[in-house]
Write a protein that holds these residues in place. Structure first.
Motif, PDB file in Angstrom:
ATOM      1  N   LEU A  45      38.783 -81.358   7.800  1.00 56.65           N
ATOM      2  CA  LEU A  45      39.980 -81.494   6.982  1.00 56.65           C
ATOM      3  C   LEU A  45      39.827 -80.896   5.589  1.00 56.65           C
ATOM      4  O   LEU A  45      40.813 -80.705   4.894  1.00 56.65           O
ATOM      5  N   ARG A  46      38.603 -80.614   5.186  1.00 58.87           N
ATOM      6  CA  ARG A  46      38.376 -80.121   3.827  1.00 58.87           C
ATOM      7  C   ARG A  46      39.000 -78.743   3.653  1.00 58.87           C
ATOM      8  O   ARG A  46      38.835 -77.862   4.473  1.00 58.87           O
ATOM      9  N   ARG A  47      39.705 -78.588   2.557  1.00 59.60           N
ATOM     10  CA  ARG A  47      40.256 -77.278   2.253  1.00 59.60           C
ATOM     11  C   ARG A  47      39.232 -76.507   1.441  1.00 59.60           C
ATOM     12  O   ARG A  47      38.397 -77.084   0.751  1.00 59.60           O
ATOM     13  N   ARG A  48      39.337 -75.211   1.532  1.00 60.06           N
ATOM     14  CA  ARG A  48      38.430 -74.377   0.750  1.00 60.06           C
ATOM     15  C   ARG A  48      38.856 -74.395  -0.710  1.00 60.06           C
ATOM     16  O   ARG A  48      40.028 -74.442  -1.014  1.00 60.06           O
ATOM     17  N   LEU A  49      37.879 -74.333  -1.576  1.00 63.95           N
ATOM     18  CA  LEU A  49      38.161 -74.279  -2.997  1.00 63.95           C
ATOM     19  C   LEU A  49      38.678 -72.895  -3.365  1.00 63.95           C
ATOM     20  O   LEU A  49      38.268 -71.896  -2.777  1.00 63.95           O
ATOM     21  N   THR A  50      39.556 -72.847  -4.336  1.00 68.91           N
ATOM     22  CA  THR A  50      39.940 -71.551  -4.880  1.00 68.91           C
ATOM     23  C   THR A  50      38.759 -71.034  -5.700  1.00 68.91           C
ATOM     24  O   THR A  50      37.849 -71.799  -6.056  1.00 68.91           O
ATOM     25  N   ALA A  51      38.792 -69.756  -6.024  1.00 67.80           N
ATOM     26  CA  ALA A  51      37.717 -69.185  -6.840  1.00 67.80           C
ATOM     27  C   ALA A  51      37.632 -69.901  -8.182  1.00 67.80           C
ATOM     28  O   ALA A  51      36.536 -70.188  -8.679  1.00 67.80           O
ATOM     29  N   ARG A 104      19.983 -60.927  -9.713  1.00 66.38           N
ATOM     30  CA  ARG A 104      20.549 -59.644  -9.254  1.00 66.38           C
ATOM     31  C   ARG A 104      22.070 -59.675  -9.266  1.00 66.38           C
ATOM     32  O   ARG A 104      22.716 -58.682  -9.610  1.00 66.38           O
ATOM     33  N   LEU A 105      22.665 -60.826  -8.896  1.00 68.74           N
ATOM     34  CA  LEU A 105      24.123 -60.936  -8.934  1.00 68.74           C
ATOM     35  C   LEU A 105      24.645 -60.818 -10.364  1.00 68.74           C
ATOM     36  O   LEU A 105      25.664 -60.160 -10.608  1.00 68.74           O
ATOM     37  N   ILE A 106      23.940 -61.423 -11.303  1.00 62.96           N
ATOM     38  CA  ILE A 106      24.341 -61.298 -12.706  1.00 62.96           C
ATOM     39  C   ILE A 106      24.246 -59.843 -13.139  1.00 62.96           C
ATOM     40  O   ILE A 106      25.172 -59.309 -13.761  1.00 62.96           O
ATOM     41  N   ASN A 107      23.147 -59.185 -12.800  1.00 64.90           N
ATOM     42  CA  ASN A 107      23.000 -57.776 -13.175  1.00 64.90           C
ATOM     43  C   ASN A 107      24.107 -56.914 -12.578  1.00 64.90           C
ATOM     44  O   ASN A 107      24.592 -55.985 -13.220  1.00 64.90           O
ATOM     45  N   LEU A 108      24.512 -57.242 -11.369  1.00 63.39           N
ATOM     46  CA  LEU A 108      25.526 -56.455 -10.676  1.00 63.39           C
ATOM     47  C   LEU A 108      26.932 -56.717 -11.203  1.00 63.39           C
ATOM     48  O   LEU A 108      27.729 -55.793 -11.351  1.00 63.39           O
ATOM     49  N   TYR A 109      27.248 -57.970 -11.516  1.00 66.80           N
ATOM     50  CA  TYR A 109      28.628 -58.332 -11.859  1.00 66.80           C
ATOM     51  C   TYR A 109      28.884 -58.581 -13.338  1.00 66.80           C
ATOM     52  O   TYR A 109      30.032 -58.765 -13.741  1.00 66.80           O
ATOM     53  N   MET A 125      33.259 -60.850  -8.019  1.00 64.47           N
ATOM     54  CA  MET A 125      32.167 -61.149  -7.095  1.00 64.47           C
ATOM     55  C   MET A 125      32.697 -61.832  -5.832  1.00 64.47           C
ATOM     56  O   MET A 125      32.323 -61.468  -4.713  1.00 64.47           O
ATOM     57  N   VAL A 126      33.585 -62.793  -5.999  1.00 62.94           N
ATOM     58  CA  VAL A 126      34.163 -63.504  -4.855  1.00 62.94           C
ATOM     59  C   VAL A 126      34.936 -62.533  -3.956  1.00 62.94           C
ATOM     60  O   VAL A 126      34.814 -62.573  -2.728  1.00 62.94           O
ATOM     61  N   GLU A 127      35.724 -61.662  -4.565  1.00 62.89           N
ATOM     62  CA  GLU A 127      36.494 -60.683  -3.783  1.00 62.89           C
ATOM     63  C   GLU A 127      35.573 -59.751  -3.012  1.00 62.89           C
ATOM     64  O   GLU A 127      35.807 -59.458  -1.833  1.00 62.89           O
ATOM     65  N   ASP A 128      34.510 -59.278  -3.664  1.00 60.28           N
ATOM     66  CA  ASP A 128      33.553 -58.398  -2.988  1.00 60.28           C
ATOM     67  C   ASP A 128      32.876 -59.113  -1.826  1.00 60.28           C
ATOM     68  O   ASP A 128      32.675 -58.533  -0.748  1.00 60.28           O
ATOM     69  N   MET A 129      32.511 -60.373  -2.019  1.00 61.28           N
ATOM     70  CA  MET A 129      31.852 -61.126  -0.949  1.00 61.28           C
ATOM     71  C   MET A 129      32.805 -61.375   0.218  1.00 61.28           C
ATOM     72  O   MET A 129      32.380 -61.362   1.372  1.00 61.28           O
ATOM     73  N   ALA A 130      34.079 -61.576  -0.076  1.00 55.85           N
ATOM     74  CA  ALA A 130      35.072 -61.757   0.993  1.00 55.85           C
ATOM     75  C   ALA A 130      35.198 -60.477   1.816  1.00 55.85           C
ATOM     76  O   ALA A 130      35.268 -60.527   3.047  1.00 55.85           O
ATOM     77  N   VAL A 131      35.209 -59.336   1.156  1.00 51.85           N
ATOM     78  CA  VAL A 131      35.270 -58.052   1.862  1.00 51.85           C
ATOM     79  C   VAL A 131      34.027 -57.883   2.723  1.00 51.85           C
ATOM     80  O   VAL A 131      34.110 -57.466   3.891  1.00 51.85           O
ATOM     81  N   LEU A 132      32.875 -58.220   2.176  1.00 50.97           N
ATOM     82  CA  LEU A 132      31.618 -58.118   2.925  1.00 50.97           C
ATOM     83  C   LEU A 132      31.631 -59.026   4.148  1.00 50.97           C
ATOM     84  O   LEU A 132      31.235 -58.618   5.244  1.00 50.97           O
ATOM     85  N   ARG A 133      32.119 -60.269   3.988  1.00 52.86           N
ATOM     86  CA  ARG A 133      32.197 -61.197   5.129  1.00 52.86           C
ATOM     87  C   ARG A 133      33.102 -60.642   6.230  1.00 52.86           C
ATOM     88  O   ARG A 133      32.767 -60.727   7.407  1.00 52.86           O
ATOM     89  N   ARG A 134      34.253 -60.111   5.818  1.00 52.90           N
ATOM     90  CA  ARG A 134      35.170 -59.536   6.818  1.00 52.90           C
ATOM     91  C   ARG A 134      34.516 -58.372   7.544  1.00 52.90           C
ATOM     92  O   ARG A 134      34.629 -58.242   8.761  1.00 52.90           O
ATOM     93  N   ALA A 135      33.805 -57.522   6.827  1.00 51.29           N
ATOM     94  CA  ALA A 135      33.126 -56.383   7.445  1.00 51.29           C
ATOM     95  C   ALA A 135      32.039 -56.859   8.410  1.00 51.29           C
ATOM     96  O   ALA A 135      31.883 -56.301   9.506  1.00 51.29           O
ATOM     97  N   GLN A 136      31.304 -57.888   8.029  1.00 47.70           N
ATOM     98  CA  GLN A 136      30.263 -58.422   8.908  1.00 47.70           C
ATOM     99  C   GLN A 136      30.864 -59.020  10.173  1.00 47.70           C
ATOM    100  O   GLN A 136      30.330 -58.831  11.266  1.00 47.70           O
ATOM    101  N   LYS A 137      31.974 -59.743  10.036  1.00 51.71           N
ATOM    102  CA  LYS A 137      32.638 -60.313  11.213  1.00 51.71           C
ATOM    103  C   LYS A 137      33.144 -59.218  12.129  1.00 51.71           C
ATOM    104  O   LYS A 137      33.021 -59.321  13.353  1.00 51.71           O
ATOM    105  N   GLU A 138      33.714 -58.177  11.553  1.00 53.26           N
ATOM    106  CA  GLU A 138      34.223 -57.067  12.357  1.00 53.26           C
ATOM    107  C   GLU A 138      33.074 -56.365  13.078  1.00 53.26           C
ATOM    108  O   GLU A 138      33.179 -56.051  14.262  1.00 53.26           O
ATOM    109  N   ARG A 139      31.976 -56.132  12.387  1.00 53.89           N
ATOM    110  CA  ARG A 139      30.815 -55.495  13.013  1.00 53.89           C
ATOM    111  C   ARG A 139      30.284 -56.364  14.141  1.00 53.89           C
ATOM    112  O   ARG A 139      29.943 -55.876  15.214  1.00 53.89           O
ATOM    113  N   SER A 140      30.232 -57.673  13.921  1.00 53.69           N
ATOM    114  CA  SER A 140      29.764 -58.592  14.951  1.00 53.69           C
ATOM    115  C   SER A 140      30.692 -58.560  16.163  1.00 53.69           C
ATOM    116  O   SER A 140      30.236 -58.559  17.307  1.00 53.69           O
ATOM    117  N   ARG A 141      31.992 -58.544  15.900  1.00 54.60           N
ATOM    118  CA  ARG A 141      32.964 -58.491  16.985  1.00 54.60           C
ATOM    119  C   ARG A 141      32.812 -57.192  17.788  1.00 54.60           C
ATOM    120  O   ARG A 141      32.809 -57.206  19.019  1.00 54.60           O
TER     121      ARG A 141
END
Length: 150
Positions: A45-51, A104-109, A125-141
């Motif tokens: 039931l937990r909703r995801r937190l906004t950024a 490294r994340l601080i250096n990058l962002y 950073m959150v937007e980039d990680m969301a794009v990365l997650r979607r790409a990983q899911k697509e590659r897995s699929r």
């Protein structure tokens, strides 16, 4: 209902009072408080937190920016790593790895070079990680689809 285990040395155990206590608690709570309890008890039931909400939770010192220590702690919680590694040396190594990743994340962002990640930088950073997650899911699929074909 009373259960008496005197032969075993236990005091009598009363059953049935808990239902009334729960009803009393339920009537004393506001609807938002009831929902908060339900969500905390049921992970489905937990909703995801906004950024912004996540940023506020991670920013422990309320400075308006995330330092290396705050990011490392957030990574540890997100990965489900707390006291789980078996030995002190594994915990220390995990802490070092997460601290290095946070650095490294601080250096990058850290676009403005102040050594921390502010809200805007965190949003990127959150937007980039969301794009990365979607790409990983697509590659897995796609990998799964290929393995099912051949």
């Amino acid at each position: 209902v009373t259960i008496n285990f005197t032969r075993l040395g236990f005091k009598p155990l009363r059953m049935g009072g808990l239902d009334q206590a729960i009803r009393d608690l339920e009537t004393s709570l506001e609807p938002s408080e009831k929902n908060a309890i339900a969500y905390s008890l049921n992970p489905k039931l937990r909703r995801r937190l906004t950024a912004a909400e996540a940023f506020d939770r991670i920013d422990v010192d309320k400075s308006g920016a995330l330092d290396q220590e705050e990011l490392a702690e957030a990574l540890s919680l997100a990965a489900g790593i707390g006291a789980s590694p078996d030995t002190k040396s594994k915990r220390q190594r995990t802490k070092e790895l997460l601290s290095g990743l946070a650095s490294r994340l601080i250096n990058l962002y850290d676009a403005n070079g102040d050594g921390v990640v502010d809200r805007e930088e965190y949003q990127t950073m959150v937007e980039d990680m969301a794009v990365l997650r979607r790409a990983q899911k697509e590659r897995s699929r796609l990998t799964k689809d290929k393995s099912e074909e051949g």
